[in-house]
Design an enzyme around this catalytic site. Structure first.
Site, short mmCIF file in Angstrom:
data_model
loop_
_atom_site.label_atom_id
_atom_site.label_comp_id
_atom_site.label_asym_id
_atom_site.label_seq_id
_atom_site.Cartn_x
_atom_site.Cartn_y
_atom_site.Cartn_z
N GLU A 102 -20.76 -26.89 16.85
CA GLU A 102 -20.07 -25.62 17.08
C GLU A 102 -18.91 -25.47 16.09
OE1 GLU A 102 -18.09 -25.40 20.89
OE2 GLU A 102 -18.85 -23.37 21.16
N LYS B 146 -4.21 -23.93 35.13
CA LYS B 146 -3.56 -24.60 33.98
C LYS B 146 -3.92 -23.77 32.76
CE LYS B 146 -3.70 -27.22 30.82
NZ LYS B 146 -3.43 -26.74 29.43
N GLU C 40 -18.03 -24.99 32.06
CA GLU C 40 -18.53 -24.02 31.08
C GLU C 40 -18.09 -24.53 29.72
OE1 GLU C 40 -20.42 -21.63 31.77
OE2 GLU C 40 -19.87 -20.70 33.67
N CYS D 260 -17.79 -18.82 23.22
CA CYS D 260 -18.68 -19.95 23.51
C CYS D 260 -20.14 -19.56 23.36
CB CYS D 260 -18.40 -20.50 24.89
SG CYS D 260 -18.25 -19.22 26.10
P1 NAD Z 1 -10.27 -27.78 25.12
O1 NAD Z 1 -11.29 -28.52 25.87
O2 NAD Z 1 -9.52 -28.51 24.08
O3 NAD Z 1 -9.17 -27.19 26.09
C1 NAD Z 1 -9.49 -26.37 27.19
C2 NAD Z 1 -8.43 -26.57 28.23
O4 NAD Z 1 -8.50 -27.91 28.70
C3 NAD Z 1 -6.99 -26.36 27.75
O5 NAD Z 1 -6.26 -25.70 28.78
C4 NAD Z 1 -6.49 -27.79 27.56
O6 NAD Z 1 -5.10 -27.92 27.72
C5 NAD Z 1 -7.20 -28.50 28.68
N1 NAD Z 1 -7.34 -29.95 28.48
C6 NAD Z 1 -7.42 -30.64 27.32
N2 NAD Z 1 -7.55 -31.97 27.57
C7 NAD Z 1 -7.57 -32.11 28.91
C8 NAD Z 1 -7.72 -33.23 29.79
N3 NAD Z 1 -7.86 -34.46 29.32
N4 NAD Z 1 -7.73 -32.99 31.11
C9 NAD Z 1 -7.61 -31.75 31.61
N5 NAD Z 1 -7.45 -30.66 30.84
C10 NAD Z 1 -7.44 -30.83 29.50
O7 NAD Z 1 -11.03 -26.52 24.56
P2 NAD Z 1 -10.39 -25.33 23.72
O8 NAD Z 1 -10.16 -25.89 22.34
O9 NAD Z 1 -9.26 -24.71 24.42
O10 NAD Z 1 -11.57 -24.25 23.74
C11 NAD Z 1 -12.60 -24.28 22.81
C12 NAD Z 1 -13.87 -24.83 23.42
O11 NAD Z 1 -14.13 -24.24 24.68
C13 NAD Z 1 -15.08 -24.55 22.61
O12 NAD Z 1 -15.88 -25.69 22.55
C14 NAD Z 1 -15.80 -23.43 23.38
O13 NAD Z 1 -17.15 -23.37 23.17
C15 NAD Z 1 -15.45 -23.73 24.77
N6 NAD Z 1 -15.46 -22.51 25.60
C16 NAD Z 1 -16.46 -22.34 26.50
C17 NAD Z 1 -16.52 -21.19 27.28
C18 NAD Z 1 -17.62 -20.99 28.30
O14 NAD Z 1 -17.53 -20.11 29.13
N7 NAD Z 1 -18.66 -21.77 28.29
C19 NAD Z 1 -15.54 -20.22 27.14
C20 NAD Z 1 -14.53 -20.44 26.22
C21 NAD Z 1 -14.49 -21.60 25.46
#
Ligand code: NAD
Length: 486
Positions: free
Chosen positions: A386, A177, A252, A286
């Site tokens: 963050e 996704k 993650e 992240c």
């Molecule tokens: P997000 O959680 O909003 O979205 C991530 C993904 O989850 C997207 O594809 C989104 O469509 C999907 N999503 C959203 N709601 C969902 C639900 N209810 N069920 C299933 N999927 C859903 O995060 P973001 O804004 O895309 O990314 C930023 C965040 O991600 C930051 O907090 C960052 O620290 C973290 N991040 C962590 C890593 C890591 O490796 N630890 C890497 C990149 C980003």
């Protein structure tokens, strides 16, 4: 001049298809203009993708292969990405905002995952367990089946590569996704899967809204394992869905990672860590070095150096930065930019001082100044939450115990760092920092080979390295009774 295809479909069961939920505009964050449209999957599309992946899994066409053969296909996917880097990198820059040279690094990093996990495919060996003369007992590792992977927007190519390569190497099939902001470049994984001869349905790539397609995928009863990278809030929702179906998941999540800079640290060398640690990908990493905790005696010098680093960066559209240099691109969206701006102004209201930057740039596009904040106390929101932007919080410490206490004082625990010439101090700090990885004297030291993941609210499970392979397989023990005939 890069021309971007105006409409991008989803890839389900080996076929490019429209989305049941219509289309979403994908914006170029460097201009705010619409770049292209992406098909949006609905629940029925998710269903088709999961069923396709399940069919391929149950057929054994992938999992029954000799691992070296699967490994070769996985490696070939990486080579495919490198062969097409000149097409992929500009689209990545246009959809995500990062400088073109950073986009090329991301594609190379993605290819490296396929090289590494392709190599690992034939190393997933069981062991034999002695039960006495009457038995032969051994373990083997089998793929879970359908791996669902929900991807964030900050490194769309690299994050997908990380989980897709390991899942395929171990014989799983996959439904990805993609993120709403940056879905386009994931199409090259579908092209790569076709080019290397993976069966139709082994890799499915769809974009959809998180709360619709993402939620449907993570709650699907025929998904056997979930990998999620993103925010804590979504991680909790996904872990809850996984628990309902009793399937494992890897989370993650975010971080507020701190570098402890000791009194004896080489601050000239540390400038490079600052440059990469908080300004790479405009701080949308992240494991960004979003906090520095510096010994009080070196505080002013460090702030001066950090300010110089921040001020030396030119912030401009990523397409104008093809070569490595002192430049930074747009943030992924105006909303993310405004969120960062809001957090900085809230911090200023409660006493933070802006040593560099601090504001959105008055230019079309989601640009934010490289920012250094000082005068912080560890309990301020900016020192705990963050930002996910180019904003460094500088704190200071008087004694070693205090440094560790501040470093460990947030709910996160993704990464930590210690900068010192004293090996004893480095080792003690490394042992006491509660984080999944500790960098000594170089932020981001490590690579695809080194396990990565969080303590606390930064998540659980590990990606990267051999450690990650065990997230994609389940152990089977086979015990054989031997009848005595001799
Ligand atoms: P997000 O959680 O909003 O979205 C991530 C993904 O989850 C997207 O594809 C989104 O469509 C999907 N999503 C959203 N709601 C969902 C639900 N209810 N069920 C299933 N999927 C859903 O995060 P973001 O804004 O895309 O990314 C930023 C965040 O991600 C930051 O907090 C960052 O620290 C973290 N991040 C962590 C890593 C890591 O490796 N630890 C890497 C990149 C980003």
């Amino acid at each position: 001049m890069t021309t971007v295809k105006l409409y991008w479909q989803n890839y389900i069961d080996g076929t490019w298809s429209d989305g049941g939920a219509g289309r979403i505009d994908v914006h170029n964050p460097a201009s705010g203009e619409v770049l292209a449209q992406q098909a949006l999957a609905d629940v029925a599309d998710v269903e088709r993708a999961v069923q396709a992946a399940r069919r391929v899994h149950l057929s054994g066409v992938l999992s029954d292969l000799r691992p070296v053969e699967r490994g070769r296909m996985v490696q070939a996917m990486g080579r495919y990405l490198l062969d097409h880097i000149d097409e992929i990198a500009p689209v990545l820059t246009l959809e995500q905002g990062k400088p073109l040279w950073e986009a090329r690094i991301e594609v190379e990093g993605a290819a490296r995952y396929f090289e590494y996990y392709g190599n690992q495919a034939e190393t997933v060996e069981g062991r034999s367990i002695p039960l006495g003369a009457g038995y032969c007992d051994f373990t083997s590792y089998e793929p879970f089946g359908v791996s669902a992977q929900v991807i964030p927007w900050n490194y769309p190519i690299e994050m997908t590569a990380r989980s897709l390569s390991a899942a395929l190497a171990t014989g799983n099939t996959v439904v990805i996704k993609t993120p709403e902001f940056t879905p386009l470049t994931n199409a090259w994984f579908a092209y790569a899967a076709e080019a290397v001869g993976l069966p139709k349905g082994a890799v499915n790539i769809l974009c959809g809204l998180g709360h619709e397609a993402g939620a449907a995928l993570s709650a699907h009863p025929q998904v056997n394992q979930i990998v999620f990278t993103g925010s804590v809030q979504t991680g909790v929702a996904i872990a809850t869905a996984a628990a309902q179906n009793v399937v494992p998941c890897v989370l993650e999540l975010g971080g507020k990672s701190a570098a402890i800079v000791h009194e004896d640290a080489d601050l000239e060398a540390f400038e490079n860590d600052l440059r990469w640690g908080i300004f790479f990908n405009a701080g949308q990493v992240c494991s960004a070095m979003s906090r520095v905790i510096v010994h009080a005696n070196r505080h002013d010098e460090l702030v001066e150096r950090a300010t110089n680093v921040a001020n030396s960066l030119t912030v401009r559209p990523g397409m104008e930065s093809p070569e490595f240099g002192p430049n930074m691109g747009a943030m992924v969206s105006h909303a993310q930019r405004d969120r960062a701006a809001g957090m900085v102004s809230e911090a200023v209201k409660v006493g933070a001082k802006v040593a560099a930057g601090g504001s959105a740039i008055d230019h079309p596009g989601a640009f934010f100044e490289p920012t250094i904040l000082t005068g912080l106390s560890p309990d301020m929101a900016i020192a705990n939450e963050e930002v996910f932007g180019p904003v460094l919080s500088v704190l200071s410490f008087e004694n070693d115990a205090q440094a560790i206490e501040i470093a460990n004082g947030t709910p996160y625990g993704l990464a930590g760092g210690v900068f010192t010439r004293d090996i004893d101090w480095a080792m003690q700090a490394a042992q006491k920092i509660r984080a999944g990885q500790v960098f000594v004297n170089e932020w981001y030291a490590g690579g695809v080979e080194t396990p990565f993941g969080g303590y606390g609210k930064s998540g659980y499970g590990r990606e990267k390295g051999r450690e990650a392979l065990w997230n994609y397989v389940q152990t089977k023990n086979i015990a054989i009774k031997i009848k005595g005939k001799i």
